[in-house]
Design an enzyme around this catalytic site. Structure first.
Site, PDB file in Angstrom:
ATOM      1  N   HIS A  87      -7.321  -6.059   0.708  1.00 15.67           N
ATOM      2  CA  HIS A  87      -6.164  -5.348   1.048  1.00 15.67           C
ATOM      3  C   HIS A  87      -5.454  -5.546   2.360  1.00 15.67           C
ATOM      4  O   HIS A  87      -4.461  -5.213   2.849  1.00 15.67           O
ATOM      5  CB  HIS A  87      -6.690  -3.658   1.116  1.00 15.67           C
ATOM      6  CG  HIS A  87      -5.573  -2.777   0.982  1.00 15.67           C
ATOM      7  ND1 HIS A  87      -5.027  -2.478  -0.117  1.00 15.67           N
ATOM      8  CD2 HIS A  87      -4.923  -1.895   1.963  1.00 15.67           C
ATOM      9  CE1 HIS A  87      -4.187  -1.329   0.044  1.00 15.67           C
ATOM     10  NE2 HIS A  87      -4.159  -1.060   1.211  1.00 15.67           N
ATOM     11  N   ASP A  99      -9.980  -5.475  -3.321  1.00 13.12           N
ATOM     12  CA  ASP A  99      -9.100  -4.598  -2.799  1.00 13.12           C
ATOM     13  C   ASP A  99     -10.213  -3.461  -2.490  1.00 13.12           C
ATOM     14  O   ASP A  99     -10.681  -2.709  -3.638  1.00 13.12           O
ATOM     15  CB  ASP A  99      -7.837  -4.287  -3.285  1.00 13.12           C
ATOM     16  CG  ASP A  99      -6.982  -3.546  -2.301  1.00 13.12           C
ATOM     17  OD1 ASP A  99      -7.636  -2.539  -1.547  1.00 13.12           O
ATOM     18  OD2 ASP A  99      -5.953  -3.644  -2.255  1.00 13.12           O
ATOM     19  N   SER A 118       0.853  -1.193   0.077  1.00 13.12           N
ATOM     20  CA  SER A 118      -0.020  -0.007   0.037  1.00 13.12           C
ATOM     21  C   SER A 118       0.833   1.071  -0.178  1.00 13.12           C
ATOM     22  O   SER A 118       1.808   1.547  -0.824  1.00 13.12           O
ATOM     23  CB  SER A 118      -1.020  -0.110   1.276  1.00 13.12           C
ATOM     24  OG  SER A 118      -2.131   0.697   1.003  1.00 13.12           O
TER      25      SER A 118
END
Lengths: 278, 278
Positions: free
Chosen positions: A256, A223, A147
């Site tokens: 995620h 995600d 991320s």
């Protein structure tokens, strides 16, 4: 640099250290996993950069990476995501600015400029410290992250030509100058001049002619941040335009979380170990 | 039983459920990892019992077990460690009594008796629910756990003759009637009659003639609770005296954390998978 914790895992040692950072002007904490092989010689290193809200603890606790690092004979270095402490500015009501959200840039704006020099910290100061103090092979390093940390890994590899043997990322923020998280941090840390933001944006760095290094990215199709924040399609388009080597794997059904990272970290570490051996 | 979360991991699904427990008279939460193989048929199950302070989340997040469960084609069931909720008694100033510390016994004393029926919950109610609702093979189950949960796994296997194909434990509380954690919980949940405690003590169950089932235990030599709370030497002595099959592996340098569990969970799941196939 002071060792503050040491836990045996997979035959090696998961250690935690603190040191006074010159870049960040505060005490910084980081973790290192040293595989069994490091007891009898120097090993290559993979740097892991974590995402928003994380400390050095998330990766070492949740990803199952140490098993692979043990088997492959590579060290894992896991820094914090920002400077920390009572004297360090923060935006305590926000998870996506200030402490826990350094975004791997060198801030130029008040009140952040004094401490938020995370780009220099992860790309220069920390590797120099690790190579001076631990049984690792100088200059034999790769980088990956998740991320915000996937963004960090990509920009380090795209800016520091030749510094990393390989780079990969999990659900990275690929085009931070156009997403909410990136705009929030860049405007605070770097000011209103959007030109200055491009030096910390993987998509813009590829467009601007960064030297080639193959990019390996895994991205879950479920995600929750894919639509609004990550923009892998922008990076893919920029790479396609100039024939820049990108392997973008859209992983069906993955989200995620660290469960996504856990699923694919083994393949990434095998990929890095191969590059680090060559 | 209601599914409240589903996360893809290692090609399978890490699901979280809630249901109204008849044993514990409250809403209970648990997690299940279903391997890819469960999409096309029924699979055997390994039950994991966690330690003091844990919920269903610790194991699924920290141990890296899902990788092995995926490869081996076994489901992992991870219950909570006690009844929960505002209406459930607690000892909020203590981590080792009340919510998060059910000790896998059926309480007989006030104020615990109404809700703290964790032995029945993990050994009867939960397996019946899992076998009714999920793609698992009825009766094909094994059990393992950590610390208080290692104790739980051992007593379930020693009390429920023939119910489990195999049992193992990580740093279990082997002789709870003589250690502080056990004395604290047993006196609260079971009262002052120490005879009644022995039905929930692995060492005493072996002494009292429990039916044979091989016990596999891993114990770190640097475990901070080894001296005061765990007493594997007492269980080993009881087993030696009657020739009860015990494999107690003292693992040099390992502590009591999930990093220790992560290191050896793969071997335990291979051990259980073999027993579950036979």
């Amino acid at each position: 640099m002071k060792q503050i914790e040491s836990i045996k895992e997979f035959g090696g040692w998961l250690n935690r250290y603190q040191h006074e950072s010159a870049s960040c002007r505060c005490t910084m904490t980081f973790s290192v996993y040293l595989p069994p092989k490091a007891e009898n010689g120097k090993v290559p290193v993979v740097y892991w950069l974590s995402g928003l809200t994380c400390t050095d603890d998330n990766m070492r606790t949740k990803a199952g990476a140490q098993r692979y690092a043990s088997e492959l004979g590579i060290a894992l270095v896991m820094p914090d995501t920002s400077p920390r402490g009572d004297n360090v500015p923060d935006a305590s009501e926000r998870y996506d600015l200030g402490q826990g959200a350094g975004f791997y840039v060198n801030a130029t704006q008040e009140p952040w400029v004094r401490h938020f020099q995370m780009y220099d910290y992860v790309s220069q100061e920390l590797p120099a410290l690790i190579e001076a103090e631990l049984p690792v092979i100088a200059g034999r390093k790769s980088i990956t992250g998740h991320s915000m940390g996937g963004h960090g890994a990509l920009i380090c590899a795209l800016r520091e030509e030749g510094a990393y043997r390989s780079v990969s990322a999990f659900a990275p923020i690929c085009h931070p100058t156009v997403c909410g998280w990136g705009e929030g941090c860049f405007s605070a840390y770097l000011g209103t001049d959007r030109e200055a933001w491009q030096a910390y944006d993987a998509t813009e760095l590829v467009k601007a002619g960064a030297a080639e290094i193959p990019l390996l990215i895994d991205q879950g199709t479920s995600d929750e941040f894919l639509g609004d924040q990550l923009y892998p399609q922008d990076l893919a388009a920029a790479c396609r335009r100039r024939g820049f080597p990108l392997t973008l794997r859209m992983q069906e059904g993955y989200d995620h979380s660290y469960h996504f990272i856990a699923t694919f970290i083994g393949e990434h570490l095998v990929y890095h170990a191969k590059a680090l051996r060559e």
